[in-house]
Design a protein around this motif. Structure first.
Motif, PDB file in Angstrom:
ATOM      1  N   VAL A  47       9.359   6.088   5.890  1.00 35.80           N
ATOM      2  CA  VAL A  47       8.656   6.085   4.603  1.00 35.80           C
ATOM      3  C   VAL A  47       7.175   6.436   4.766  1.00 35.80           C
ATOM      4  O   VAL A  47       6.509   6.815   3.815  1.00 35.80           O
ATOM      5  CB  VAL A  47       8.837   4.700   3.928  1.00 35.80           C
ATOM      6  N   TYR A  51       0.394  13.496   6.177  1.00 35.13           N
ATOM      7  CA  TYR A  51       0.423  14.950   5.965  1.00 35.13           C
ATOM      8  C   TYR A  51       0.496  15.738   7.266  1.00 35.13           C
ATOM      9  O   TYR A  51       0.812  16.921   7.248  1.00 35.13           O
ATOM     10  CB  TYR A  51      -0.774  15.395   5.117  1.00 35.13           C
ATOM     11  N   TYR A 126       0.663  11.118  18.275  1.00 31.69           N
ATOM     12  CA  TYR A 126       1.561  10.036  17.872  1.00 31.69           C
ATOM     13  C   TYR A 126       2.686   9.805  18.889  1.00 31.69           C
ATOM     14  O   TYR A 126       3.627   9.078  18.608  1.00 31.69           O
ATOM     15  CB  TYR A 126       2.131  10.314  16.488  1.00 31.69           C
ATOM     16  N   ILE A 244      13.328   6.517   3.619  1.00 31.94           N
ATOM     17  CA  ILE A 244      13.641   7.042   2.297  1.00 31.94           C
ATOM     18  C   ILE A 244      14.415   8.334   2.508  1.00 31.94           C
ATOM     19  O   ILE A 244      14.293   8.948   3.570  1.00 31.94           O
ATOM     20  CB  ILE A 244      12.367   7.313   1.454  1.00 31.94           C
ATOM     21  N   TYR A 249      11.745  13.032  -1.687  1.00 31.21           N
ATOM     22  CA  TYR A 249      10.392  12.589  -1.322  1.00 31.21           C
ATOM     23  C   TYR A 249       9.677  13.568  -0.401  1.00 31.21           C
ATOM     24  O   TYR A 249       8.534  13.961  -0.644  1.00 31.21           O
ATOM     25  CB  TYR A 249      10.457  11.186  -0.701  1.00 31.21           C
ATOM     26  N   TYR A 250      10.366  13.976   0.674  1.00 27.42           N
ATOM     27  CA  TYR A 250       9.668  14.883   1.597  1.00 27.42           C
ATOM     28  C   TYR A 250       9.834  16.343   1.202  1.00 27.42           C
ATOM     29  O   TYR A 250       9.009  17.165   1.580  1.00 27.42           O
ATOM     30  CB  TYR A 250      10.080  14.603   3.039  1.00 27.42           C
ATOM     31  N   VAL A 419       3.810  -1.077   6.118  1.00 25.47           N
ATOM     32  CA  VAL A 419       3.476  -0.285   4.942  1.00 25.47           C
ATOM     33  C   VAL A 419       3.389  -1.158   3.693  1.00 25.47           C
ATOM     34  O   VAL A 419       2.503  -1.004   2.867  1.00 25.47           O
ATOM     35  CB  VAL A 419       4.530   0.835   4.745  1.00 25.47           C
ATOM     36  N   LEU A 420       4.316  -2.084   3.554  1.00 23.22           N
ATOM     37  CA  LEU A 420       4.434  -2.827   2.304  1.00 23.22           C
ATOM     38  C   LEU A 420       3.935  -4.264   2.423  1.00 23.22           C
ATOM     39  O   LEU A 420       3.864  -4.977   1.429  1.00 23.22           O
ATOM     40  CB  LEU A 420       5.909  -2.861   1.859  1.00 23.22           C
TER      41      LEU A 420
END
Lengths: 433, 255
Positions: A47, A51, A126, A244, A249-250, A419-420
């Motif tokens: 999720v 960019y 990363y 997701i 979304y992507y 994230v959440l």
């Protein structure tokens, strides 16, 4: 006659309801729709991709643009040493929108390298090359090497002064290899000088290699989808709350990124199409007149600089051979990055030292690019040698040693937790089960 | 990471720009002139190009070809079909073979290349003291500075050499030519070409011929600029639309 195939039996691979009989008939025999759904629609994606993750699909799209424009150009281009230069001018002047197609193809090569270099450096930051994605990374490096070969041969095709002399200089490098060097050069040239046979075979290979790149990209995607995308946190996804579906979304995020790229690319193609071109390449190839400075395209300048930085002999091995090895080694060393980096943590976000020293690598490469564009004298040579030394130090010493001594910051429990917030993640996990 | 990457990218661009500017040798960079075709909305000026063509025809064409130009291309700078036929008819080209297998001479037609002054490079060298006058139809792309370079060479460069300059026989001093020794004698003199009956000045001829040669190298520049404006406008809208769509779709999920 046998009864109609029991489509329901292949439930796992059959598209969701809502497809017609024909689609189901085809998909039972050739699971095209189901695979597309599996890999591009439902494909569970972390999720939290930022960019920097746009550049993979962007690279794929620019490759398609290169192949489409390239095939079109090949319909008008003539790979004959006496006709090639004029045939390019014919495309620029008399073929409908020939100027546009050629400017897209010409600048597309630069865009492709820029995008792929960003994609590669995203992987380095990363830790996308670490277990279990080592082969994914290696396939990427193979794609880069194929791109370099393709771009070099494409640069020769207009048969301008820089085309001709770049072909001469680069192919001559192979002569540094002991024993088999000269036979290799003769094979590349198709004779004893760069000439018509060289141009013909470069054209054939320039047309062939992109399709091999497509095949390797296929393998790259298979390897990617085996374990899914890495993400900015560099931690594995633990359940549905962390992912997701790729679509919408992507797909929409990639489309937005594509539009931004196309806008910037259009500005170059329509307003400064010759910005990256050496003016010498608008002079027809002339074997009797060497241009004052022979420089490769910008995307190869760092390797060219490494090559020229070796100005000394070691144990009687000539500088030219050492230079060729150093430049080649700079590309091949990328294959070993998954094992040179000993840190168990993927993302630089949680590596307090690597997070900073990482940037020394792009800086050294930019310095090498600058060195490659300038005449090798005085301070230019010294900077080139320092940057070359750092490049090798970074991979051979810094990465292995840092992984052993650096103390990484604690990793989040899960992507969703980071994230959440922890509570939402727990709720999400409950929902997911 | 974004900020640091932007900084690294800016540094890289600065280096690339510096590198490109420094790449040429001793001769100073040609000073920038104002051109009608500069910038995003720049277009060619037909009157300028026609005057420039007159300068090319009456002066430059004595030694330099425009290899990639056809007579028919002149219709793009405002000549009518009949005018182009008339211009072409003044040239003679070799055609054939005819039914008897003989090559023959005939007046040029619009579909012919504009013939150069010499049949081959050897003839050109023999007539020019060993120097090969370059093709001018790509000259503004083949030299750093483009039309500014052409203007500087023919309009500004032939000055008095600095003290201590060692002349080479058969060459002339030109400030903007790499190495400063050019085999071309100063081509433009006041009044060498008449524009509408008026003798033209050297700067005006230099300007017009440089503009003409820029057109000769990039005859599609007008179309490129105009198409570019439409494409860029379309993509600006597309960026906004896709950004809005992306925001909207992503608002369905917490992220």
């Amino acid at each position: 006659m046998a009864a109609p195939p029991p489509e329901a039996h292949s439930a796992a691979r059959t598209p969701a309801t809502g497809y017609g009989r024909l689609t189901r008939w085809i998909d039972y025999r050739l699971p095209f729709i189901a695979s597309m759904e599996h890999h591009f629609t439902d494909y569970p994606t972390p999720v939290n991709l930022n960019y920097w993750w746009n550049f993979g699909s962007l690279a794929g799209i620019i490759l398609v643009i290169m192949i489409v424009t390239g095939v079109t150009l090949a319909m008008y281009y003539t790979p004959d040493a006496s006709l090639a230069f004029d045939s390019v001018q014919r495309i620029m002047r008399d073929v409908n929108y020939g100027w546009l197609i050629r400017y897209i193809h010409m600048n597309g090569a630069s865009a492709f390298f820029l995008i792929v270099y960003i994609h590669l450096f995203r992987g380095l930051y990363y830790g996308s090359y670490k277990y279990p994605r080592e082969l994914l990374w290696i396939l990427g490096v193979i794609i880069l090497l194929l791109m370099i070969a393709t771009a070099f041969m494409g640069y020769v095709l207009p048969w301008g002064q820089m085309s001709y002399w770049a072909a001469t200089v680069i192919t001559n490098l192979f002569s540094a290899i002991p024993v088999i060097g000269h036979p290799i050069v003769t094979l590349l040239w198709g004779g004893y000088v760069v000439g018509d046979p060289t141009l013909h075979r470069f054209f054939a290979l320039h047309y062939l290699l992109p399709f091999i790149i497509v095949a390797v990209i296929g393998l790259h995607l298979i390897a990617l989808h085996q374990h899914g995308s890495n993400n900015p946190l560099g931690i594995d996804k633990r359940g549905p709350q962390d992912t997701i579906p790729f679509h919408p979304y992507y797909t929409i995020k990639d489309m937005f990124g594509l539009m931004v790229f196309l806008l910037l690319f259009a500005l170059v193609v329509f307003y400064i199409p010759n910005y990256l071109v050496e003016p010498d390449n608008y002079i027809p190839a002339n074997s009797l007149q060497t241009p004052p400075h022979i420089v490769p395209e910008w995307y190869l300048l760092p390797f060219y600089a490494i090559l020229r930085s070796i100005t000394f002999t070691i144990f009687g091995i000539p500088a030219k051979l050492l230079g060729v090895c150093a430049a080649l080694g700079a590309m091949l060393i990328l294959f070993f990055v998954p094992w040179l980096d000993t840190s168990p943590v993927r993302s630089a976000r949680f590596r307090p030292v690597y997070k900073w020293v990482y940037w020394l690598l792009p800086i050294s490469l930019i310095a090498l690019g600058w060195v490659g564009a300038h005449e090798p004298k005085g301070i230019v040579v010294i900077i080139g040698q320092i940057a070359t030394a750092y490049f090798y130090f970074h991979f051979l010493i810094l990465l292995p040693v840092l992984g052993k001594f650096e103390r990484p910051r604690p990793l989040p429990i899960s992507i969703a937790a980071a994230v959440l917030g922890p509570r939402a993640a727990v709720a999400g996990a409950a929902e997911g089960q | 990471m974004l900020k640091a990457a932007a900084a690294a990218l800016a540094a890289a661009l600065a280096l690339v720009v510096a590198g490109a500017a420094e790449a040429q040798e001793e001769a100073p960079p040609p000073p920038h002139q104002t051109w009608s075709f500069d910038g995003v909305f720049g277009t060619y000026n037909e009157a300028t190009l026609q005057r420039g063509f007159a300068v090319y025809q009456q002066v430059c064409s004595a030694c330099h070809p425009v290899t990639h130009l056809y007579f028919r291309d002149l219709e793009k700078i405002g000549y009518t079909e009949d005018e182009v036929k008339g211009i072409a008819a003044k040239y003679t080209v070799t055609a054939g073979p005819n039914k008897e297998g003989q090559m023959f001479k005939r007046p040029a037609r619009p579909a012919d290349h504009i013939p150069g002054p010499f049949p081959n490079d050897e003839a050109a060298r023999a007539a020019n003291n060993g120097g090969l006058p370059p093709d001018l139809s790509l000259i503004t792309l083949a030299r750093d500075g483009g039309p500014d370079y052409v203007y500087a060479i023919v309009g500004l460069g032939f000055t008095k050499p600095p003290p201590g300059f060692k002349p080479i026989p058969g060459t002339y001093y030109n400030q903007y030519f790499a190495g400063n020794h050019i085999k071309m004698p100063p081509p433009l003199h006041p009044g060498a070409v008449k524009f509408d009956g008026q003798p033209a000045s050297v700067p005006q001829m230099a300007h017009d011929v440089a503009a003409f040669l820029n057109w000769a190298a990039e005859p599609n520049l007008d179309e490129r600029h105009q198409t570019g404006a439409k494409v860029v406008l379309f993509l600006v809208v597309a960026v906004i639309v896709f950004y809005a769509a992306k925001r909207r779709i992503w608002s369905r999920i917490p992220h």
